[in-house]
Design an enzyme around this catalytic site. Sequence first.
Site, PDB file in Angstrom:
ATOM      1  N   SER A 192       0.787  -1.233   0.000  1.00 20.14           N
ATOM      2  CA  SER A 192       0.000   0.000   0.000  1.00 20.14           C
ATOM      3  C   SER A 192       0.817   1.279   0.000  1.00 20.14           C
ATOM      4  O   SER A 192       0.319   2.322  -0.408  1.00 20.14           O
ATOM      5  CB  SER A 192      -0.940   0.004   1.202  1.00 20.14           C
ATOM      6  OG  SER A 192      -0.206   0.011   2.414  1.00 20.14           O
TER       7      SER A 192
ATOM      8  N   HIS B 272      -5.254  -4.668  -0.016  1.00 17.02           N
ATOM      9  CA  HIS B 272      -5.311  -3.469  -0.849  1.00 17.02           C
ATOM     10  C   HIS B 272      -5.643  -3.783  -2.303  1.00 17.02           C
ATOM     11  O   HIS B 272      -5.462  -2.934  -3.177  1.00 17.02           O
ATOM     12  CB  HIS B 272      -3.999  -2.699  -0.754  1.00 17.02           C
ATOM     13  CG  HIS B 272      -3.781  -2.082   0.591  1.00 17.02           C
ATOM     14  ND1 HIS B 272      -4.298  -0.873   0.962  1.00 17.02           N
ATOM     15  CD2 HIS B 272      -3.122  -2.554   1.690  1.00 17.02           C
ATOM     16  CE1 HIS B 272      -3.965  -0.587   2.205  1.00 17.02           C
ATOM     17  NE2 HIS B 272      -3.247  -1.600   2.672  1.00 17.02           N
TER      18      HIS B 272
ATOM     19  N   LYS C 129     -11.868  -1.508   3.454  1.00 14.74           N
ATOM     20  CA  LYS C 129     -11.345  -0.632   2.409  1.00 14.74           C
ATOM     21  C   LYS C 129     -12.329  -0.606   1.232  1.00 14.74           C
ATOM     22  O   LYS C 129     -13.317   0.096   1.285  1.00 14.74           O
ATOM     23  CB  LYS C 129      -9.935  -1.068   2.028  1.00 14.74           C
ATOM     24  CG  LYS C 129      -8.955  -0.857   3.195  1.00 14.74           C
ATOM     25  CD  LYS C 129      -7.556  -1.269   2.871  1.00 14.74           C
ATOM     26  CE  LYS C 129      -6.579  -0.879   3.979  1.00 14.74           C
ATOM     27  NZ  LYS C 129      -6.911  -1.402   5.309  1.00 14.74           N
TER      28      LYS C 129
END
Length: 527
Positions: free
Chosen positions: A253, A281, A326
């Site tokens: 990330s 991610h 996320k």
Amino acid sequence: MESVLLQARKACPFLNVNNTAALRQLNNKSSGLLTKANQCPVMGAAIQTRGLHTTKKVMEEKTEPKHFEYENFYKTMLDKKHNDKSYRYFNNINRLAKKFPRAHLARPKDEVTVWCANDYLGMGANPILIETMKKTLDRYGAGAGGTRNIAGNADLHLQLESELADLHHTEGALVFSSCMVANDATLSTLGSKMPDCVIFSDALNHASMIEGIRHSKAEKHIFRHNDVEHLEQLLQSVDINRPKIIAFESVYSMCGSIAPIHKFVELAKKYNAITFLDEVHAVGIYGPRGAGITEHLDFDLNAASPHRGNGSIMDEIDIYTGTLGKSFGVVGGYIAGSSQFIDMIRSYAPGFIFTTSLPPAIVAGGRECVKYLKNSNVERRKQQLNARTVKARLAELGIPVVPNSSHIVPILLGDAASAKIASDGLLNEYGIYVQSINAPTVPVGHERLRITPSPGHTPEMIDHLVESLDDIWNRYGFKRVADYEAEGGRCDIGSKDAPKFSPIWTDEQLNYNMPAIEESQQKTSAV
């Protein structure tokens, strides 16, 4: 002196038989007078008693414990952070669901544009997710009621785990309170329970994986970031019959680099190891259904046959970990793998067993989001196009972006103070929120701003970001690409030997459409 001796002679036989000259001579000799005094039955006893008291007093002074100064300790530790400029400041950012990616600061009237959130696709503000959570909250209440084995194991949890297993083409999945907990609990449990286990960890792995490996107390080897040859050298140093775990991420990330997954899988097979892949991610963002980089590597195959046993690289990964916090818009973490592996972790991992279950509304929202992104390419496409645009615009100005193939846009500053100045300037003068990234999240000298374009960022927002960054760089004289070239390069910026990167999403893949779902999404947005 004479009068003192006269009085002393009356009391002491020794002094009475020695004249003043003799006494002076004894006193000039090293310890001579003290030796005679110790021989005296009166003075000797007195000296011994006084000596004991003196010694005891000295010992008491030396051994008397001083109370630990807790507040001074806290201050000392904080001073270290302030002095090396790594102290972390937390801004008051309140994201506005109906104005994504806008947020307000401490005062609601002070609005800014958020450019660093990990809600990569803006799903936290998606009406589909929000309406599902509202209905679930009304029906089931706020909390889960306890740990999974006591009162928090609802049908919603099982449905979510089924969706996640389907997403990753695995037999099972298990949901945790966060992926920090999922990684820590899984690696610590595996490493401690498997006899004589050895764990091989990428040098840039997330803190959650590092903590899990540390807590396992298993033997560990750290290989250079994405370095296949170094990993193989380390694997060769260990008995092939010992249980081994290769732990790595798909997208890193802070730099945006992508792991050589195929090569790591080959090494795992060759050296009798299992793979532990963190797709945190990447989930939601990559692949035709949002399963991550591993799915994306066989894009067409997985789009046509989204199931286990289709011959894709997805079948070769032993353990997946991911997050709901996320791209999936809520909070929570999970693991996915074989049914026996999942049941083993469920039965042994304290981080799962003793943690209160995720609330029903969160679980329902996560499930709905996973289902939705399996069938919608709208958000992924817009995000990738915006990331390409931002990178290209910054490259034209020579603003130093760490090159990569992913959606991450890391802008190198090179020291903590400069990163803080840039972040504060963007927020206070331009209404742009981008948090600075310092050690230990990145190495000292690699401090940066980390920008994450989303599908919600408009062309006007992109123009404002680029122009604002250019102003900040001009005002403070921050280094541009040419400056790093003159130094020989840093973080692959300005280096003659730097690898060339192409976006992992190809033009053909970006044109991959799901008409029925896109039409449904447009109708929902209109509502």
